[in-house]
Design a protein around this motif. Sequence first.
Motif, PDB file in Angstrom:
ATOM      1  N   ASN A 205      -2.729  -1.388  -1.144  1.00  0.00           N
ATOM      2  CA  ASN A 205      -3.774  -1.725  -0.163  1.00  0.00           C
ATOM      3  C   ASN A 205      -4.128  -0.513   0.693  1.00  0.00           C
ATOM      4  N   ARG A 206      -3.123   0.255   1.059  1.00  0.00           N
ATOM      5  CA  ARG A 206      -3.378   1.453   1.857  1.00  0.00           C
ATOM      6  C   ARG A 206      -4.232   2.449   1.067  1.00  0.00           C
ATOM      7  N   GLU A 207      -3.968   2.574  -0.231  1.00  0.00           N
ATOM      8  CA  GLU A 207      -4.671   3.567  -1.040  1.00  0.00           C
ATOM      9  C   GLU A 207      -6.110   3.178  -1.357  1.00  0.00           C
ATOM     10  N   ASP A 208      -6.328   1.892  -1.705  1.00  0.00           N
ATOM     11  CA  ASP A 208      -7.675   1.525  -2.169  1.00  0.00           C
ATOM     12  C   ASP A 208      -8.437   0.616  -1.205  1.00  0.00           C
ATOM     13  N   GLY A 209      -7.865   0.348  -0.017  1.00  0.00           N
ATOM     14  CA  GLY A 209      -8.568  -0.465   0.967  1.00  0.00           C
ATOM     15  C   GLY A 209      -8.576  -1.947   0.667  1.00  0.00           C
ATOM     16  N   GLY A 210      -7.741  -2.411  -0.275  1.00  0.00           N
ATOM     17  CA  GLY A 210      -7.687  -3.828  -0.613  1.00  0.00           C
ATOM     18  C   GLY A 210      -6.994  -4.654   0.455  1.00  0.00           C
ATOM     19  N   ASN A 211      -7.130  -5.973   0.316  1.00  0.00           N
ATOM     20  CA  ASN A 211      -6.461  -6.912   1.228  1.00  0.00           C
ATOM     21  C   ASN A 211      -5.571  -7.871   0.443  1.00  0.00           C
TER      22      ASN A 211
ATOM     23  N   TYR B 142       7.070  -0.709   8.575  1.00  0.00           N
ATOM     24  CA  TYR B 142       7.100   0.209   9.720  1.00  0.00           C
ATOM     25  C   TYR B 142       6.748   1.627   9.274  1.00  0.00           C
ATOM     26  N   ALA B 143       7.303   2.057   8.127  1.00  0.00           N
ATOM     27  CA  ALA B 143       7.038   3.405   7.633  1.00  0.00           C
ATOM     28  C   ALA B 143       5.583   3.570   7.217  1.00  0.00           C
ATOM     29  N   ILE B 144       5.023   2.570   6.539  1.00  0.00           N
ATOM     30  CA  ILE B 144       3.628   2.657   6.094  1.00  0.00           C
ATOM     31  C   ILE B 144       2.686   2.639   7.291  1.00  0.00           C
ATOM     32  N   GLY B 145       2.988   1.804   8.274  1.00  0.00           N
ATOM     33  CA  GLY B 145       2.135   1.723   9.460  1.00  0.00           C
ATOM     34  C   GLY B 145       2.111   2.998  10.271  1.00  0.00           C
ATOM     35  N   ARG B 146       3.200   3.766  10.194  1.00  0.00           N
ATOM     36  CA  ARG B 146       3.280   5.014  10.950  1.00  0.00           C
ATOM     37  C   ARG B 146       2.795   6.213  10.145  1.00  0.00           C
ATOM     38  N   GLY B 147       2.213   5.955   8.960  1.00  0.00           N
ATOM     39  CA  GLY B 147       1.758   7.058   8.120  1.00  0.00           C
ATOM     40  C   GLY B 147       0.610   7.826   8.744  1.00  0.00           C
ATOM     41  N   ASN B 148       0.172   8.850   8.049  1.00  0.00           N
ATOM     42  CA  ASN B 148      -0.913   9.700   8.551  1.00  0.00           C
ATOM     43  C   ASN B 148      -2.076   9.654   7.559  1.00  0.00           C
ATOM     44  N   PRO B 149      -3.189   8.989   7.892  1.00  0.00           N
ATOM     45  CA  PRO B 149      -3.425   8.274   9.146  1.00  0.00           C
ATOM     46  C   PRO B 149      -2.697   6.930   9.158  1.00  0.00           C
ATOM     47  N   PRO B 150      -2.479   6.347  10.328  1.00  0.00           N
ATOM     48  CA  PRO B 150      -1.800   5.048  10.407  1.00  0.00           C
ATOM     49  C   PRO B 150      -2.569   3.973   9.644  1.00  0.00           C
ATOM     50  N   PHE B 151      -1.813   3.088   8.973  1.00  0.00           N
ATOM     51  CA  PHE B 151      -2.427   1.978   8.238  1.00  0.00           C
ATOM     52  C   PHE B 151      -2.462   0.754   9.136  1.00  0.00           C
ATOM     53  N   THR B 152      -3.630   0.159   9.276  1.00  0.00           N
ATOM     54  CA  THR B 152      -3.801  -0.965  10.202  1.00  0.00           C
ATOM     55  C   THR B 152      -3.958  -2.303   9.475  1.00  0.00           C
ATOM     56  N   GLY B 153      -3.704  -2.322   8.160  1.00  0.00           N
ATOM     57  CA  GLY B 153      -3.807  -3.578   7.418  1.00  0.00           C
ATOM     58  C   GLY B 153      -2.633  -4.495   7.697  1.00  0.00           C
ATOM     59  N   ASP B 154      -2.571  -5.584   6.952  1.00  0.00           N
ATOM     60  CA  ASP B 154      -1.542  -6.605   7.136  1.00  0.00           C
ATOM     61  C   ASP B 154      -0.201  -6.088   6.610  1.00  0.00           C
TER      62      ASP B 154
END
Length: 638
Positions: free
Chosen positions: A444-450, A483-495
């Motif tokens: 989801n982080r890579e392709d913008g999916g939900n 927690y690790a994915i959310g703190r990535g660069n840039p931060p991931f704001t998905g679910d």
Amino acid sequence: MQKLEPRDPETESRDLVAQSIARCMALFPEAWTGERVDFEVLKQLLGGTVEDRDEKFGLNWHGKRRAREIALTPSAATLLPSPDESIDWGTTRNLVIEGDNLEVLKLLQKSYSARIKMIYIDPPYNTGNDFIYPDDFSDNVANYLRITGQTGADSQTSANPETAGRFHTTWLNMIYPRLKVARNLLRDDGVIFISIDDAEFANLRQVCNEIFGEENFLATFVRRRRMATGMRDNPVSPDHEYVVAYAKSLGAVRLYGVARNAADFRLSDDRGKYASTDLTVGMTREMRPNQFYAITNPRTGVEYLPPTERVWRFEPRTMTAQIENQNIIWPDDNPTGKMSRPRFKTRFDSAGEDAKTKPVSTWIGTRARDSNGEDDAETVSLAAGLNQEATKEVRDLFGEQLLEYPKPVSLVKALCALGSRDDDIVLDFFAGSGTTGHAVWNLNREDGGNRRFILVQLPEKTDHREYRTISAITMERLRRAGYAIGRGNPPFTGDLGFRAFRLASSNVRAWQPRPEDLDQAILDIVDNLVDDRTDDDLLYELILKRGLDLSVPVDERAIAGFAVQSVGGGALIVCLASSIRAEDAEALAGGIAEWHQSFGAGVETVCVFRDAAFADDVAKSNLTAILQQRGLPNVRSL
């Protein structure tokens, strides 16, 4: 007001037998007398398609009939919410369920039937050692409590030694009912991927052919799982395993291809980047005579024919268009002079389906070669790391190795990219360390999916001092990975959250007569709800048994001093107050009716109350009558 009893359809999972009977009766009404089928009439209606010989091709084993019965037996269990173990309970749509996956799959039938786009499972491999999941036909919840040590049982596993003569039988009795129930959850365009090794590969194919249909077989992917090393007990050192793929319906299935790598498109012209790919396919002139012909370089007039045992990939009309669009690379235009025949320009588009290609079935970390021995950008092997990569992933998150044989995130992420997109649901009912949830979040982080996931894991005991069960490891890994994915660069704001649930017996107590103390047994059933269960426990059993999504929003408001919940935009209205008097009925019913009107037309609402809450029959009758007069005829009590 109708009281919900333990054997009512609304208190059990979907009855798959009754569902099959209803479909059969609709198709062949002549073959039915009441609820009994006349097989002789059915044979006539089916013409010559009935196989009635004693000997027939297929897989059979001791216990298969019982396994089928287990799959078709409804469940009266429930799932208890665990907000304290969850992350972002109020907003997340992901689910992690602790419990026996067969029982959980049955419970999910009403809420998720034909809603799952992709299933990935990594079931326990048949090693001949201790084996979990010994199903109990009479009561799977009791079996679940026993094998997880909640009833004082001595052991949580059953032995499966090769010398017992049941080496394959035990494994088949475990996997068969789970796959049979899981199939109902798949969408018509859904797909299932199953990791397996050589021990049960052949049997798994046979089982899947029976459950999903041989015509719906998609592929067997072969992946390298480790670097080859010598094995003392085996003359060959196996370094591979399989991922078996089946569609729910081959005609409807949709796979989304493998993302092409822009770095593979090293050439360019005035139209953009492209890769040099094969212009021929491996078929003979006899097989495709309309694709064997001469093509001419319009600049030099030189003619070319396909090589022996191959034909052009396009028919003449399409080939002419490709030549006019300058999509052919001609040998006499190639400055290196190494080409012996024309090749095709596969152009790169960073967006859309043009950026995807079909995967090949061998995942060994190499790119496929074309008939000229060159890299072919159109036949991409999925990026699937070795199992050592998975071991490192778990160690990096926890600082120690907690489980053996986890699957790499790259493998499951590649499968999710192939079988899901947008807001599809991915199910894994052998969740293990939680790799599938981790992979869904990464993708989801890579392709913008939900995409959302449902993970199911048995709380099998471990020897770890902190994480006492595998399901505890599953949830802790998701907390750390999120927690690790959310703190990535840039931060991931998905679910990056999940709702946790735990399998348990129903909140509604079944009648259990005790001849030695019948008076007390009658008093016990006056309040038919299990002690020590919370209002939320009752609420989510109602949500589950009504077939609503377990991540559905729940709104609450105070009406006449009572807490009232609305679920799914008014599909379910619940008041679990412990005391309702006759003088409370009008204000409570009126407030509920006004709230219901705000949901808009088209919402069929069921109202549920605690049966023991009513002070007397007058209170119950008045509230029911007022609700029915105000347009709410479906009133139930627990």
